[in-house]
Design a protein around this motif. Structure first.
Motif: not given
Length: 172
Positions: A68-87
């Motif tokens: 199950a080693n995988l080769v991905l093309t057109e790969t993007k790494e996705r980040y999710y963040v909560d902006v600290p201190g924002s109201q």
């Protein structure tokens, strides 16, 4: 030969035919097929992978092997963040292009096919942010988490009387 001697043979043949082993290995239903070959249906489709270290990758599955080693093309790494201190709390995401990616099978925690009809939409509750801003927030939060993990590990070690076995960096 008398009829009494023939009867057991006929019964034996009837039972033998019914209980005879089938030719070849028994076939499992498709939903029980749990090897890397299940990836065959996902080849050339867009997937989202969650890795054991928490990273999330989006890419097109081009190739795989028996581990199950995988080769991905057109790969993007996705980040999710909560902006600290924002109201109110702002939730941002960004995709960082990574190109062709080889992922070792043992590092895949979860994978799923991306619905191409919804692919262009932002994830629910998130807005797309500037790559530099989201990446900087992610690094800052990761460094804070590592610092807190070290402090917790040190305090636990003091409580239990020494270093904890396997007290390396926490994956999540």
């Amino acid at each position: 030969m008398n009829p009494a001697e023939q009867a057991p043979q006929q019964d034996g043949n009837a039972l033998g035919a019914a209980a005879a082993p089938s030719h070849g290995a028994p076939q499992l239903p498709p939903q029980m097929f749990t090897t890397a070959a299940q990836l065959l249906d996902l080849t050339d489709k867009k997937l989202m992978l969650v890795l054991r270290d928490g990273r999330k990758l989006l890419g097109v599955l081009r190739s795989w092997d028996q581990f199950a080693n995988l080769v991905l093309t057109e790969t993007k790494e996705r980040y999710y963040v909560d902006v600290p201190g924002s109201q109110p709390l702002r939730k941002l995401f960004c995709d960082i292009p990574r190109g062709t990616y080889l992922v070792r099978g043992e590092n895949v925690l979860l994978l799923g096919e991306v619905d191409l009809d919804k692919d262009d939409e932002s994830p629910p509750g998130y807005e797309e942010g500037n790559i530099e801003e989201v990446f900087a927030i992610q690094k800052r939060l990761e460094n804070e988490r590592k610092k807190n993990d070290k402090t917790k590990s040190r305090k636990a070690g003091e409580f239990w009387g020494g270093e904890l076995e396997g007290s390396g960096e926490i994956l999540f």
